[in-house]
Design a protein around this motif. Structure first.
Motif, PDB file in Angstrom:
ATOM      1  N   ALA A 128       6.107   6.677   5.537  1.00 18.37           N
ATOM      2  CA  ALA A 128       5.488   6.302   6.812  1.00 18.37           C
ATOM      3  C   ALA A 128       4.957   4.867   6.769  1.00 18.37           C
ATOM      4  CB  ALA A 128       4.364   7.284   7.160  1.00 18.37           C
ATOM      5  N   MET A 129       4.312   4.509   5.674  1.00 15.94           N
ATOM      6  CA  MET A 129       3.756   3.155   5.568  1.00 15.94           C
ATOM      7  C   MET A 129       4.857   2.104   5.473  1.00 15.94           C
ATOM      8  SD  MET A 129       0.195   3.407   3.510  1.00 15.94           S
ATOM      9  CE  MET A 129      -0.335   1.875   4.267  1.00 15.94           C
ATOM     10  N   ILE A 130       5.891   2.393   4.706  1.00 20.16           N
ATOM     11  CA  ILE A 130       6.987   1.423   4.576  1.00 20.16           C
ATOM     12  C   ILE A 130       7.695   1.262   5.919  1.00 20.16           C
ATOM     13  CG2 ILE A 130       9.157   0.891   3.426  1.00 20.16           C
ATOM     14  CD1 ILE A 130       7.975   2.396   0.937  1.00 20.16           C
ATOM     15  N   LYS A 131       7.873   2.360   6.652  1.00 18.79           N
ATOM     16  CA  LYS A 131       8.460   2.261   7.992  1.00 18.79           C
ATOM     17  C   LYS A 131       7.578   1.417   8.912  1.00 18.79           C
ATOM     18  CE  LYS A 131      11.312   6.416   8.270  1.00 18.79           C
ATOM     19  NZ  LYS A 131      11.474   7.722   8.963  1.00 18.79           N
ATOM     20  N   SER A 132       6.263   1.555   8.780  1.00 18.86           N
ATOM     21  CA  SER A 132       5.348   0.721   9.568  1.00 18.86           C
ATOM     22  C   SER A 132       5.513  -0.753   9.220  1.00 18.86           C
ATOM     23  CB  SER A 132       3.895   1.144   9.341  1.00 18.86           C
ATOM     24  OG  SER A 132       3.667   2.428   9.849  1.00 18.86           O
ATOM     25  N   ALA A 133       5.660  -1.035   7.929  1.00 19.42           N
ATOM     26  CA  ALA A 133       5.872  -2.421   7.497  1.00 19.42           C
ATOM     27  C   ALA A 133       7.184  -2.958   8.061  1.00 19.42           C
ATOM     28  CB  ALA A 133       5.870  -2.510   5.968  1.00 19.42           C
ATOM     29  N   ILE A 134       8.217  -2.125   8.072  1.00 18.95           N
ATOM     30  CA  ILE A 134       9.510  -2.535   8.625  1.00 18.95           C
ATOM     31  C   ILE A 134       9.379  -2.828  10.118  1.00 18.95           C
ATOM     32  CG2 ILE A 134      11.839  -1.712   9.195  1.00 18.95           C
ATOM     33  CD1 ILE A 134      11.807  -0.308   6.400  1.00 18.95           C
ATOM     34  N   ALA A 135       8.607  -2.026  10.820  1.00 16.48           N
ATOM     35  CA  ALA A 135       8.397  -2.273  12.254  1.00 16.48           C
ATOM     36  C   ALA A 135       7.729  -3.629  12.479  1.00 16.48           C
ATOM     37  CB  ALA A 135       7.558  -1.150  12.865  1.00 16.48           C
ATOM     38  N   GLY A 157       3.426   9.762  -6.136  1.00 14.84           N
ATOM     39  CA  GLY A 157       4.204  10.922  -5.743  1.00 14.84           C
ATOM     40  C   GLY A 157       3.988  11.404  -4.323  1.00 14.84           C
ATOM     41  N   GLU A 158       3.361  10.585  -3.511  1.00 16.40           N
ATOM     42  CA  GLU A 158       3.087  10.963  -2.121  1.00 16.40           C
ATOM     43  C   GLU A 158       4.121  10.296  -1.208  1.00 16.40           C
ATOM     44  OE1 GLU A 158      -1.479  11.100  -1.560  1.00 16.40           O
ATOM     45  OE2 GLU A 158      -1.111   9.757  -3.281  1.00 16.40           O
ATOM     46  N   GLN A 159       5.363  10.788  -1.306  1.00 13.59           N
ATOM     47  CA  GLN A 159       6.472  10.148  -0.626  1.00 13.59           C
ATOM     48  C   GLN A 159       6.339  10.138   0.890  1.00 13.59           C
ATOM     49  OE1 GLN A 159       7.084  12.482  -3.078  1.00 13.59           O
ATOM     50  NE2 GLN A 159       8.222  11.407  -4.653  1.00 13.59           N
ATOM     51  N   ASP A 160       5.790  11.192   1.477  1.00 15.94           N
ATOM     52  CA  ASP A 160       5.655  11.221   2.942  1.00 15.94           C
ATOM     53  C   ASP A 160       4.814  10.055   3.443  1.00 15.94           C
ATOM     54  OD1 ASP A 160       7.205  13.516   3.296  1.00 15.94           O
ATOM     55  OD2 ASP A 160       5.479  14.859   3.135  1.00 15.94           O
ATOM     56  N   ILE A 161       3.689   9.829   2.786  1.00 10.59           N
ATOM     57  CA  ILE A 161       2.814   8.721   3.193  1.00 10.59           C
ATOM     58  C   ILE A 161       3.490   7.393   2.891  1.00 10.59           C
ATOM     59  CG2 ILE A 161       0.574   7.601   2.838  1.00 10.59           C
ATOM     60  CD1 ILE A 161      -0.514  10.429   2.101  1.00 10.59           C
ATOM     61  N   ALA A 162       4.124   7.307   1.729  1.00 12.80           N
ATOM     62  CA  ALA A 162       4.832   6.078   1.361  1.00 12.80           C
ATOM     63  C   ALA A 162       5.885   5.729   2.398  1.00 12.80           C
ATOM     64  CB  ALA A 162       5.474   6.230  -0.018  1.00 12.80           C
ATOM     65  N   CYS A 188       0.850  -1.194   0.000  1.00  9.88           N
ATOM     66  CA  CYS A 188       0.000   0.000   0.000  1.00  9.88           C
ATOM     67  C   CYS A 188       0.886   1.244   0.000  1.00  9.88           C
ATOM     68  CB  CYS A 188      -0.943  -0.006   1.203  1.00  9.88           C
ATOM     69  SG  CYS A 188      -2.208   1.273   1.135  1.00  9.88           S
ATOM     70  N   GLY A 189       1.964   1.194   0.776  1.00  7.19           N
ATOM     71  CA  GLY A 189       2.913   2.301   0.781  1.00  7.19           C
ATOM     72  C   GLY A 189       3.496   2.556  -0.598  1.00  7.19           C
ATOM     73  N   LEU A 190       3.758   1.476  -1.326  1.00 10.08           N
ATOM     74  CA  LEU A 190       4.295   1.635  -2.683  1.00 10.08           C
ATOM     75  C   LEU A 190       3.303   2.324  -3.617  1.00 10.08           C
ATOM     76  CD1 LEU A 190       6.256  -1.690  -3.276  1.00 10.08           C
ATOM     77  CD2 LEU A 190       7.106   0.534  -2.494  1.00 10.08           C
ATOM     78  N   THR A 191       2.001   2.138  -3.385  1.00 12.46           N
ATOM     79  CA  THR A 191       1.027   2.841  -4.228  1.00 12.46           C
ATOM     80  C   THR A 191       1.128   4.348  -4.008  1.00 12.46           C
ATOM     81  OG1 THR A 191      -0.879   2.762  -2.690  1.00 12.46           O
ATOM     82  CG2 THR A 191      -0.581   0.880  -4.211  1.00 12.46           C
ATOM     83  N   TYR A 192       1.420   4.744  -2.768  1.00 14.68           N
ATOM     84  CA  TYR A 192       1.602   6.179  -2.496  1.00 14.68           C
ATOM     85  C   TYR A 192       2.886   6.685  -3.150  1.00 14.68           C
ATOM     86  CZ  TYR A 192      -2.361   6.242   0.653  1.00 14.68           C
ATOM     87  OH  TYR A 192      -3.631   6.174   1.165  1.00 14.68           O
TER      88      TYR A 192
END
Length: 140
Positions: free
Chosen positions: A67-74, A60-65, A52-56
């Motif tokens: 944040a989501m990728i960091k959540s996945a890493i957690a 072009g919505e890097q901030d959301i991307a 889902c982060g990759l869709t952001y």
């Protein structure tokens, strides 16, 4: 974790496969909607969060991307591809330090990850000679 049903019909794995197929076909917003449906059922699903982060990132919505990728890493800290894509997102956002750290972590987790090594090499071209922190991370 049991493979719950999404929308009463598809398993989570099947729903991710459908969303990923949509994403690969360029139907980014429809894929995002599918990932969000999965996350409503399983909010701690690392792959759905990452994708889902990759869709952001793709819109072009890097901030959301990021944040989501960091959540996945957690949720799944040893997923090299998550760190690699965090590096991609950070680079697109102009944060070369974070990009360097993320790609370095991807290669630490999976030393044979050629694409991550290539990204690290490309980052070296963009790093500033007067930024010792970036030089140090890239040298690792």
């Amino acid at each position: 974790m049991a493979d719950q049903k999404v929308s009463g019909v598809l398993s989570v794995k099947q729903a991710i496969d459908v969303a990923l197929s949509l994403q690969k076909q360029g139907h980014i917003l429809e894929a995002r909607k599918r990932y969000q449906q999965i996350l409503q059922k399983q909010p701690d699903h690392a792959s759905a969060t990452h994708l889902c982060g990759l869709t952001y990132l793709e819109t072009g919505e890097q901030d959301i991307a990021i944040a989501m990728i960091k959540s996945a890493i957690a949720l799944q800290p040893n997923a090299a591809v998550f760190h690699f894509n965090l590096g991609v997102a950070a680079r697109q956002h102009g944060d070369f330090q974070q990009a360097a750290m993320a790609t370095a972590r991807a290669t630490q987790i999976r030393p044979e990850y050629g694409e991550a090594w290539q990204a690290r090499a490309e980052l070296k071209r963009y790093q500033s000679a007067d930024d010792p922190d970036t030089v140090e991370v890239l040298a690792q």
